[in-house]
Write a protein that holds these residues in place. Structure first.
Motif, PDB file in Angstrom:
ATOM      1  N   TYR A 155       0.854  -1.184   0.000  1.00  0.00           N
ATOM      2  CA  TYR A 155       0.000   0.000   0.000  1.00  0.00           C
ATOM      3  C   TYR A 155       0.891   1.235   0.000  1.00  0.00           C
ATOM      4  CZ  TYR A 155      -3.788  -3.094   1.566  1.00  0.00           C
ATOM      5  OH  TYR A 155      -4.719  -4.103   1.672  1.00  0.00           O
ATOM      6  N   ASP A 156       0.651   2.151  -0.909  1.00  0.00           N
ATOM      7  CA  ASP A 156       1.403   3.421  -0.927  1.00  0.00           C
ATOM      8  C   ASP A 156       0.520   4.512  -0.325  1.00  0.00           C
ATOM      9  OD1 ASP A 156       3.174   5.442  -1.300  1.00  0.00           O
ATOM     10  OD2 ASP A 156       3.618   4.955  -3.391  1.00  0.00           O
ATOM     11  N   VAL A 157       0.312   4.409   0.974  1.00  0.00           N
ATOM     12  CA  VAL A 157      -0.573   5.343   1.664  1.00  0.00           C
ATOM     13  C   VAL A 157       0.032   6.742   1.711  1.00  0.00           C
ATOM     14  CG1 VAL A 157      -1.736   5.824   3.860  1.00  0.00           C
ATOM     15  CG2 VAL A 157      -1.584   3.480   3.024  1.00  0.00           C
ATOM     16  N   GLU A 158       1.343   6.823   1.808  1.00  0.00           N
ATOM     17  CA  GLU A 158       1.994   8.144   1.841  1.00  0.00           C
ATOM     18  C   GLU A 158       1.722   8.904   0.552  1.00  0.00           C
ATOM     19  OE1 GLU A 158       6.074   8.120   2.944  1.00  0.00           O
ATOM     20  OE2 GLU A 158       5.718   7.177   4.899  1.00  0.00           O
ATOM     21  N   LEU A 159       1.736   8.195  -0.589  1.00  0.00           N
ATOM     22  CA  LEU A 159       1.446   8.846  -1.870  1.00  0.00           C
ATOM     23  C   LEU A 159      -0.009   9.295  -1.913  1.00  0.00           C
ATOM     24  CD1 LEU A 159       2.280   9.579  -4.779  1.00  0.00           C
ATOM     25  CD2 LEU A 159       1.584   7.264  -5.452  1.00  0.00           C
ATOM     26  N   THR A 160      -0.908   8.430  -1.449  1.00  0.00           N
ATOM     27  CA  THR A 160      -2.336   8.751  -1.488  1.00  0.00           C
ATOM     28  C   THR A 160      -2.676   9.939  -0.597  1.00  0.00           C
ATOM     29  OG1 THR A 160      -2.897   6.432  -1.925  1.00  0.00           O
ATOM     30  CG2 THR A 160      -4.661   7.844  -1.074  1.00  0.00           C
ATOM     31  N   LEU A 161      -2.180   9.937   0.624  1.00  0.00           N
ATOM     32  CA  LEU A 161      -2.554  10.960   1.600  1.00  0.00           C
ATOM     33  C   LEU A 161      -1.597  12.144   1.654  1.00  0.00           C
ATOM     34  CD1 LEU A 161      -3.647   8.720   4.618  1.00  0.00           C
ATOM     35  CD2 LEU A 161      -5.057   9.653   2.776  1.00  0.00           C
ATOM     36  N   GLY A 162      -0.407  11.958   1.082  1.00  0.00           N
ATOM     37  CA  GLY A 162       0.574  13.035   1.143  1.00  0.00           C
ATOM     38  C   GLY A 162       1.085  13.291   2.554  1.00  0.00           C
ATOM     39  N   VAL A 163       1.158  12.248   3.350  1.00  0.00           N
ATOM     40  CA  VAL A 163       1.605  12.355   4.736  1.00  0.00           C
ATOM     41  C   VAL A 163       2.763  11.390   4.955  1.00  0.00           C
ATOM     42  CG1 VAL A 163       0.961  12.068   7.164  1.00  0.00           C
ATOM     43  CG2 VAL A 163      -0.704  12.978   5.531  1.00  0.00           C
ATOM     44  N   ASP A 164       3.798  11.831   5.637  1.00  0.00           N
ATOM     45  CA  ASP A 164       4.975  11.007   5.930  1.00  0.00           C
ATOM     46  C   ASP A 164       4.733  10.210   7.209  1.00  0.00           C
ATOM     47  OD1 ASP A 164       7.432   9.855   6.306  1.00  0.00           O
ATOM     48  OD2 ASP A 164       8.522  11.734   6.622  1.00  0.00           O
ATOM     49  N   PHE A 165       4.699   8.867   7.097  1.00  0.00           N
ATOM     50  CA  PHE A 165       4.491   8.001   8.255  1.00  0.00           C
ATOM     51  C   PHE A 165       5.760   7.249   8.660  1.00  0.00           C
ATOM     52  CE2 PHE A 165       0.300   8.233   6.163  1.00  0.00           C
ATOM     53  CZ  PHE A 165      -0.472   8.675   7.217  1.00  0.00           C
ATOM     54  N   SER A 166       6.887   7.588   8.075  1.00  0.00           N
ATOM     55  CA  SER A 166       8.091   6.786   8.270  1.00  0.00           C
ATOM     56  C   SER A 166       8.607   6.853   9.707  1.00  0.00           C
ATOM     57  CB  SER A 166       9.191   7.237   7.301  1.00  0.00           C
ATOM     58  OG  SER A 166       9.518   8.596   7.517  1.00  0.00           O
ATOM     59  N   MET A 167       8.935   5.679  10.260  1.00  0.00           N
ATOM     60  CA  MET A 167       9.578   5.534  11.567  1.00  0.00           C
ATOM     61  C   MET A 167      10.529   4.346  11.474  1.00  0.00           C
ATOM     62  SD  MET A 167       6.224   5.891  14.073  1.00  0.00           S
ATOM     63  CE  MET A 167       7.108   6.064  15.626  1.00  0.00           C
ATOM     64  N   THR A 168      11.550   4.333  12.299  1.00  0.00           N
ATOM     65  CA  THR A 168      12.410   3.158  12.354  1.00  0.00           C
ATOM     66  C   THR A 168      11.719   2.057  13.147  1.00  0.00           C
ATOM     67  OG1 THR A 168      13.513   3.803  14.406  1.00  0.00           O
ATOM     68  CG2 THR A 168      14.445   4.663  12.338  1.00  0.00           C
ATOM     69  N   LYS A 169      12.215   0.851  13.032  1.00  0.00           N
ATOM     70  CA  LYS A 169      11.647  -0.259  13.789  1.00  0.00           C
ATOM     71  C   LYS A 169      11.738   0.013  15.288  1.00  0.00           C
ATOM     72  CE  LYS A 169      11.694  -5.344  13.828  1.00  0.00           C
ATOM     73  NZ  LYS A 169      12.362  -6.556  13.273  1.00  0.00           N
ATOM     74  N   ALA A 170      12.875   0.542  15.716  1.00  0.00           N
ATOM     75  CA  ALA A 170      13.046   0.869  17.143  1.00  0.00           C
ATOM     76  C   ALA A 170      12.059   1.942  17.579  1.00  0.00           C
ATOM     77  CB  ALA A 170      14.482   1.315  17.401  1.00  0.00           C
ATOM     78  N   GLU A 171      11.864   2.957  16.764  1.00  0.00           N
ATOM     79  CA  GLU A 171      10.914   4.023  17.110  1.00  0.00           C
ATOM     80  C   GLU A 171       9.489   3.486  17.212  1.00  0.00           C
ATOM     81  OE1 GLU A 171      13.280   7.827  15.072  1.00  0.00           O
ATOM     82  OE2 GLU A 171      11.779   6.696  13.924  1.00  0.00           O
ATOM     83  N   ARG A 172       9.129   2.583  16.303  1.00  0.00           N
ATOM     84  CA  ARG A 172       7.782   2.016  16.363  1.00  0.00           C
ATOM     85  C   ARG A 172       7.568   1.244  17.657  1.00  0.00           C
ATOM     86  NH1 ARG A 172       8.625   1.334  10.658  1.00  0.00           N
ATOM     87  NH2 ARG A 172       9.449  -0.771  11.007  1.00  0.00           N
ATOM     88  N   LEU A 173       8.581   0.518  18.096  1.00  0.00           N
ATOM     89  CA  LEU A 173       8.475  -0.216  19.360  1.00  0.00           C
ATOM     90  C   LEU A 173       8.423   0.732  20.551  1.00  0.00           C
ATOM     91  CD1 LEU A 173      10.972  -3.161  18.705  1.00  0.00           C
ATOM     92  CD2 LEU A 173       8.501  -3.369  19.017  1.00  0.00           C
ATOM     93  N   ASP A 174       9.302   1.712  20.568  1.00  0.00           N
ATOM     94  CA  ASP A 174       9.396   2.630  21.709  1.00  0.00           C
ATOM     95  C   ASP A 174       8.156   3.504  21.853  1.00  0.00           C
ATOM     96  OD1 ASP A 174      11.840   1.804  22.711  1.00  0.00           O
ATOM     97  OD2 ASP A 174      12.996   3.247  21.519  1.00  0.00           O
ATOM     98  N   PHE A 175       7.532   3.859  20.741  1.00  0.00           N
ATOM     99  CA  PHE A 175       6.420   4.814  20.788  1.00  0.00           C
ATOM    100  C   PHE A 175       5.049   4.167  20.578  1.00  0.00           C
ATOM    101  CE2 PHE A 175      10.073   7.479  20.386  1.00  0.00           C
ATOM    102  CZ  PHE A 175       9.736   8.651  21.042  1.00  0.00           C
ATOM    103  N   GLY A 176       4.993   2.843  20.689  1.00  0.00           N
ATOM    104  CA  GLY A 176       3.712   2.156  20.673  1.00  0.00           C
ATOM    105  C   GLY A 176       3.054   2.022  19.316  1.00  0.00           C
ATOM    106  N   GLU A 177       3.811   2.203  18.234  1.00  0.00           N
ATOM    107  CA  GLU A 177       3.239   2.088  16.899  1.00  0.00           C
ATOM    108  C   GLU A 177       3.191   0.637  16.419  1.00  0.00           C
ATOM    109  OE1 GLU A 177       1.798   2.370  13.095  1.00  0.00           O
ATOM    110  OE2 GLU A 177       1.531   3.662  14.830  1.00  0.00           O
ATOM    111  N   SER A 178       4.017  -0.235  17.002  1.00  0.00           N
ATOM    112  CA  SER A 178       4.052  -1.612  16.540  1.00  0.00           C
ATOM    113  C   SER A 178       4.502  -2.527  17.674  1.00  0.00           C
ATOM    114  CB  SER A 178       5.007  -1.761  15.347  1.00  0.00           C
ATOM    115  OG  SER A 178       5.022  -3.089  14.863  1.00  0.00           O
ATOM    116  N   LEU A 179       4.049  -3.761  17.614  1.00  0.00           N
ATOM    117  CA  LEU A 179       4.494  -4.833  18.497  1.00  0.00           C
ATOM    118  C   LEU A 179       3.964  -6.133  17.940  1.00  0.00           C
ATOM    119  CD1 LEU A 179       2.386  -4.794  21.825  1.00  0.00           C
ATOM    120  CD2 LEU A 179       1.598  -4.014  19.613  1.00  0.00           C
ATOM    121  N   MET A 180       4.372  -7.266  18.492  1.00  0.00           N
ATOM    122  CA  MET A 180       3.931  -8.544  17.982  1.00  0.00           C
ATOM    123  C   MET A 180       2.446  -8.731  18.257  1.00  0.00           C
ATOM    124  SD  MET A 180       5.501 -12.361  18.598  1.00  0.00           S
ATOM    125  CE  MET A 180       4.840 -12.586  20.248  1.00  0.00           C
TER     126      MET A 180
END
Length: 444
Positions: free
Chosen positions: A337-362
């Motif tokens: 999915y190219d959501v950034e292209l569709t919405l024009g919003v930058d969602f990029s985070m590193t894997k560590a940032e996603r874990l630290d800030f609650g954006e991702s987990l198992m």
């Protein structure tokens, strides 16, 4: 100093949005079709074809239905692969309901023990609030499954089949958690009244009797002895009499689960690589196997998974399945999915940032059953899911190598594939204890 949103700001945002043709075009597509459907990248789906240089034959997929038992299905699926090979039983399944029953029962006891241990802490303490938020749930970890198997064994699905509450567990969880919270009131009061260990034990035993009654009513009574009749793929009849769940495991599965180790990839600053970790208050069987994770870098992580696949054995693994994945076509790829292209919003985070800030987990466990290697390097992976055969390719998904880098957190492999230094780390048994709410304590 706080600043409120001004009307002039909103007017400027609206004007800038409207005068951009790309925004208006995206708005028309998303309003009608939604964000993901408007952003799907067909090129990614074409690249991730379900063809692999290493491809284990593992048969039809299972279906966990409306339950959160993926970790259990994934583990039992790896066992049934062994049974299929050794006993020529291609589409045989182990009873997920049997393991589910004992997991619920043990989790209740684990909860009671933690409530007693924190009985002198205020209700507002983070640990007590954490316990009471979800006394128990369907999810789990590999080592929790090991603890159950080592204590209770396994049985064929025909011996303890699915029930309404095992396949759709919401009602069971609702009423079991009601009981556990009610029991927590009593246990905390006993601790406040300085009850003896014997008094606490007697009350807990009484509570567990109620848990058993609730579970047996919903899931059926677990068998202790049984006969197992089957025909193999050659139509040859077999019967095994007088089995117990433990003897069935020994004869039909036979894996030494102590020879397997949980490997994680958590590139956060608080978890240096090549060290062992556990998570406080994470488990099910009191006195059983403790949850342990060995954290390694991603190249090592992949090498270990590939080594086990090359040896002909599937790999239990945990990931954040909802990130950049399609359910119908079964593609997990960072560019599906190219959501950034569709919405024009930058969602990029590193894997560590996603874990630290609650954006991702198992969030989900599945099984790696294949990998595509080009010049010795992985490019995509074959995944056996547990959502039935109506999704993906007859229930199998394709995971791009880049998606594994970003959203896969855990695999389970035999210790024999570890390097000598990593074997030494595991043998030394020096473990860092993480907080109960650490993302590496997430239940698949």
């Amino acid at each position: 100093m706080s600043q409120e949103i001004q009307a002039a700001q909103i007017a400027a945002y609206a004007e800038n949005f409207t005068k951009c043709k790309k925004n208006r075009m995206a708005q028309q597509a998303v309003v009608k079709n939604g964000i993901l459907a408007s952003s799907e990248n067909q090129g990614s789906i074409v690249l991730n074809t379900p063809v692999f240089s290493i491809d284990l034959d593992t048969g039809e997929v299972a279906n966990q239905k409306q339950s959160g038992r993926c970790w259990m299905f994934a583990a039992l699926n790896t066992f049934r692969h062994q049974i299929a090979t050794s006993f020529n039983l291609k589409d045989f399944e182990l009873s997920q309901n049997y393991t589910f029953f004992w997991d619920k029962f043990e989790k209740a006891n684990y909860f009671y023990e933690n409530i007693i241990a924190t009985g002198n802490e205020q209700l507002t303490s983070r640990k007590v609030a954490f316990l009471l938020q979800t006394p128990q749930q369907d999810g789990g970890q590999w080592d929790m499954l090991v603890a159950l198997i080592q204590k209770y064994g396994v049985v064929p699905k025909v011996i303890m089949p699915e029930t309404h509450s095992s396949s759709a567990s919401r009602e069971l969880n609702t009423y079991l958690n009601k009981k556990l919270r009610k029991d927590a009131v009593v246990l905390r009061q006993l601790v406040a009244d300085q009850a003896t260990e014997e008094q606490l034990g007697e009350k807990k035993s009484e509570m567990l009797a109620g848990v058993y009654k609730l579970l047996a009513t919903s899931l059926g009574t677990p068998p202790t002895n049984f006969d197992f009749e089957y025909r193999d793929e050659n139509k040859t009849y077999h019967i095994e009499k007088g089995l117990t769940p433990q003897s069935f495991y020994d004869k039909f599965v036979g894996l030494d689960l102590n020879e397997y180790v949980s490997i994680i990839n958590a590139p956060t600053a608080d978890k240096p690589y090549n060290q062992l970790y556990t998570v406080e208050m994470l488990g099910n069987v009191v006195g059983g196997k403790e949850v342990r994770h060995l954290n390694v870098d991603m190249p090592t992580f992949k090498e270990l998974a590939i080594a086990q696949l090359k040896a002909g054995e599937a790999v239990w693994y945990g990931c954040d399945v909802g990130q950049s994945s399609t359910r119908d076509s079964g593609i997990m790829a960072t560019d599906v999915y190219d959501v950034e292209l569709t919405l024009g919003v930058d969602f990029s985070m590193t894997k560590a940032e996603r874990l630290d800030f609650g954006e991702s987990l198992m969030t989900h466990a599945m099984v790696l059953t294949g990998v595509d290697l080009v010049d010795g390097q992985s490019t995509k992976w074959k995944v056996e899911n547990s959502w039935g055969d109506k999704v993906g390719t007859k229930g199998y998904f394709v995971m791009s190598d880049e998606w594994m880098d970003e959203y896969t957190y855990q695999i389970v492999v035999k210790k024999e594939y570890l390097s000598e230094p990593l074997k030494q780390v595991v043998a030394e048994d020096s473990v860092t204890v993480l907080a109960p709410w650490d993302p590496m304590g997430a239940l698949a």
